[in-house]
Design an enzyme around this catalytic site. Structure first.
Site, PDB file in Angstrom:
ATOM      1  N   TYR A 192       0.700  -1.229   0.027  1.00  0.00           N
ATOM      2  CA  TYR A 192      -0.143  -0.040   0.105  1.00  0.00           C
ATOM      3  C   TYR A 192       0.942   1.167  -0.073  1.00  0.00           C
ATOM      4  O   TYR A 192       0.748   2.325   0.763  1.00  0.00           O
ATOM      5  CB  TYR A 192      -0.923  -0.136   1.327  1.00  0.00           C
ATOM      6  CG  TYR A 192      -1.698  -1.160   1.494  1.00  0.00           C
ATOM      7  CD1 TYR A 192      -2.629  -1.602   0.629  1.00  0.00           C
ATOM      8  CD2 TYR A 192      -1.409  -1.941   2.551  1.00  0.00           C
ATOM      9  CE1 TYR A 192      -3.389  -2.641   0.618  1.00  0.00           C
ATOM     10  CE2 TYR A 192      -2.178  -3.308   2.766  1.00  0.00           C
ATOM     11  CZ  TYR A 192      -3.336  -3.694   1.834  1.00  0.00           C
ATOM     12  OH  TYR A 192      -3.882  -4.538   1.895  1.00  0.00           O
ATOM     13  N   LYS A 247      -5.843 -13.909  10.363  1.00  0.00           N
ATOM     14  CA  LYS A 247      -5.205 -12.530  11.427  1.00  0.00           C
ATOM     15  C   LYS A 247      -4.947 -13.351  12.741  1.00  0.00           C
ATOM     16  O   LYS A 247      -3.691 -13.845  13.026  1.00  0.00           O
ATOM     17  CB  LYS A 247      -6.112 -11.505  11.319  1.00  0.00           C
ATOM     18  CG  LYS A 247      -6.338 -10.711  10.004  1.00  0.00           C
ATOM     19  CD  LYS A 247      -6.423  -9.356  10.351  1.00  0.00           C
ATOM     20  CE  LYS A 247      -6.484  -8.429   9.026  1.00  0.00           C
ATOM     21  NZ  LYS A 247      -5.211  -8.206   8.367  1.00  0.00           N
TER      22      LYS A 247
HETATM   23  C1  LIG Z   1     -11.868  -8.493   6.860  1.00  0.00           C
HETATM   24  C2  LIG Z   1     -10.736  -8.803   6.075  1.00  0.00           C
HETATM   25  N1  LIG Z   1     -10.721  -9.694   5.220  1.00  0.00           N
HETATM   26  C3  LIG Z   1      -9.931 -10.033   4.560  1.00  0.00           C
HETATM   27  C4  LIG Z   1      -8.614  -9.566   4.874  1.00  0.00           C
HETATM   28  C5  LIG Z   1      -7.172  -9.959   3.990  1.00  0.00           C
HETATM   29  O1  LIG Z   1      -6.432 -10.750   4.712  1.00  0.00           O
HETATM   30  P1  LIG Z   1      -5.113 -10.767   4.335  1.00  0.00           P
HETATM   31  O2  LIG Z   1      -4.426  -9.790   4.473  1.00  0.00           O
HETATM   32  O3  LIG Z   1      -4.647 -11.883   5.392  1.00  0.00           O
HETATM   33  O4  LIG Z   1      -5.081 -11.489   3.065  1.00  0.00           O
HETATM   34  C6  LIG Z   1      -8.565  -8.311   5.600  1.00  0.00           C
HETATM   35  C7  LIG Z   1      -7.137  -8.090   5.976  1.00  0.00           C
HETATM   36  O5  LIG Z   1      -6.960  -6.808   6.466  1.00  0.00           O
HETATM   37  C8  LIG Z   1      -9.672  -8.127   6.504  1.00  0.00           C
HETATM   38  O6  LIG Z   1      -9.485  -7.134   7.273  1.00  0.00           O
END
Ligand SMILES: Cc1ncc(COP(=O)(O)O)c(C=O)c1O
Length: 422
Positions: free
Chosen positions: A19, A270
């Site tokens: 980003y 996460k």
């Molecule tokens: C609600 C949600 N879904 C999906 C993702 C994507 O996860 P990743 O960054 O592990 O691919 C995030 C990442 O911030 C998220 O907050």
């Protein structure tokens, strides 16, 4: 062995940051180690961490119980492929997750990141209908303000207009993006969409209670109850993306518990490994799984990430669940909620502040706008804290183990720095 200065100077010109406009982005801080709620920099400075590494490190960094579990696992088997082979860390974790999640979510498909967990959920939902002879059902209802990840399928179900992915408009699968049904008018608008397009829709995907990366926006539990009722009425699969909200962040183990409703598919990642290793899970209900259970090989879910169910990551996740079972994490979240509410209250009334809100261990100060994000981020670092505003929000999502004094420092610095804006 290169010195720290060497590794930085030699490697930095060859990495591409997340980003970031690489031309103008500030060079990243060199980190030597992490401990508890602290990030210790290579130059000796110590930062109090306000965001727990994108909301993952819920027990604080370097928790000895998780570290020991990972070390033990590394000594016997760091990884073995999951095709045709199984191992105790993954199967134990699957059983434990199924016992924890609400409703009749019953089958765990492991992957390695949140975005991929979302891709798998979408794929499951489309194939659920296909296997049942309803191949036209390929689209999803998605919500303004949503963020589900950075892979193409996940981008396509994120907010198509007001988001960092807006640039890809026209290049992604076309879904139906509407306002969350937060009141009678928006609920009626959604009902009309379902009435009109129902037979082309596979499901509804939503982040329960908090839309995270889309702006840290909160909604009531009633929204989820409405979505469950509409999904049932129009026979759609309901997908809850609890990648951010899962594992205590909103005050309950899963946000959807506050609405007393369960989805047909849930996505987790996460905090699943307590912020140590990359792991995700897409968990399907028995009904969803049953649509794949067949004598026809074409009804199988054709998905299998190389590192799925990585043994080190599963060992870390099991250790993280031990900590949830034996330490008072949800009580800590409740305490943090109160500290955030008190500590951020002085931000209300500051000239540039539009809203201050707290849910669980999430504290948000929304500004009317942030002109220079990079400068604001640097200002926080100069005050000895790691806080990373985005869009128009400054937010705190600390580890649940943060001490009251550390959190007070974070909220004081937020109030001070936000007070300096314009
Ligand atoms: C609600 C949600 N879904 C999906 C993702 C994507 O996860 P990743 O960054 O592990 O691919 C995030 C990442 O911030 C998220 O907050």
């Amino acid at each position: 062995m290169p010195t720290p200065a060497d590794w930085y100077e030699r490697g930095w010109p060859h990495v591409w940051l997340p980003y970031a406009q690489m031309k103008t982005a500030a060079p990243p801080l060199a980190v030597a180690r992490t401990e508890g709620c602290r990030i210790i920099l290579a130059d000796g400075r110590e930062l109090i961490d306000g965001i727990a590494s994108w909301w993952t490190a819920c027990h604080g960094y370097n928790h000895p119980h998780i570290r020991q579990a990972v070390v033990r696992q590394a000594e016997t088997m760091p990884h073995v492929m999951f095709g045709g082979l199984a191992h105790a860390p993954a199967l134990t974790l699957a059983r434990r997750l199924v016992d924890l999640v609400p409703g009749d979510l019953d089958r765990v498909f492991f992957s390695e990141s949140g975005s991929v967990a979302v891709e798998i959920a979408l794929k499951m939902a489309i194939q659920f209908w296909r296997n049942r002879g309803q191949g036209k059902r390929t689209r999803f209802v998605t919500f303004r303000g949503a963020y589900h990840g950075d892979t193409t399928g996940a981008m396509a179900v994120s907010d198509p207009v007001d988001s960092m992915h807006a640039l890809f408009a026209g290049a992604l699968p076309d879904h139906v993006s509407v306002e969350l049904p937060a009141d009678d008018a928006t609920a009626e608008a959604l009902r009309r969409v379902l009435e009109r397009d129902g037979e082309n829709l596979a499901g509804i995907i939503v982040e329960p209670l908090v839309q995270g990366a889309g702006g840290m926006r909160f909604h009531d539990a009633a929204v989820l109850a409405r979505l469950r009722a509409l999904a049932d009425r129009y026979e759609l699969l309901l997908i809850f993306d609890e990648i951010f909200t899962g594992f205590g962040r909103t005050g309950t183990m899963f946000a959807c518990e506050q609405a007393g409703v369960a989805p047909d598919i849930i996505c987790l990642s996460k905090a699943l490994t307590g912020g140590t290793l990359s792991l995700a899970a897409t968990i399907a209900s028995k009904r969803v799984f049953d649509a794949f259970w067949s004598d026809d090989p074409k009804h199988a879910l054709m998905h299998g990430p190389t590192y799925m169910a990585n043994a080190l990551a599963c060992a870390a996740a099991n250790a993280s669940l031990d900590l949830f079972a034996r330490e008072p994490r949800l009580a800590q979240v409740q305490a943090i909620s109160g500290w955030l509410a008190r500590g951020l209250a002085p931000c209300r009334g500051l000239p540039c502040v539009q809203d201050v809100r707290v849910k669980g261990a999430i504290g948000v100060v929304e500004l009317d706008r942030i002109d220079d994000l990079e400068a604001l981020r640097q200002r926080f670092i100069s005050e000895g804290v790691f806080v990373r505003p985005f869009g128009s929000v400054v937010y705190l999502t600390p580890a649940f183990t943060i001490e009251e004094g550390e959190l007070a420092t974070l909220t004081k610095v937020v109030a001070k720095v936000v007070g300096e804006v314009r």
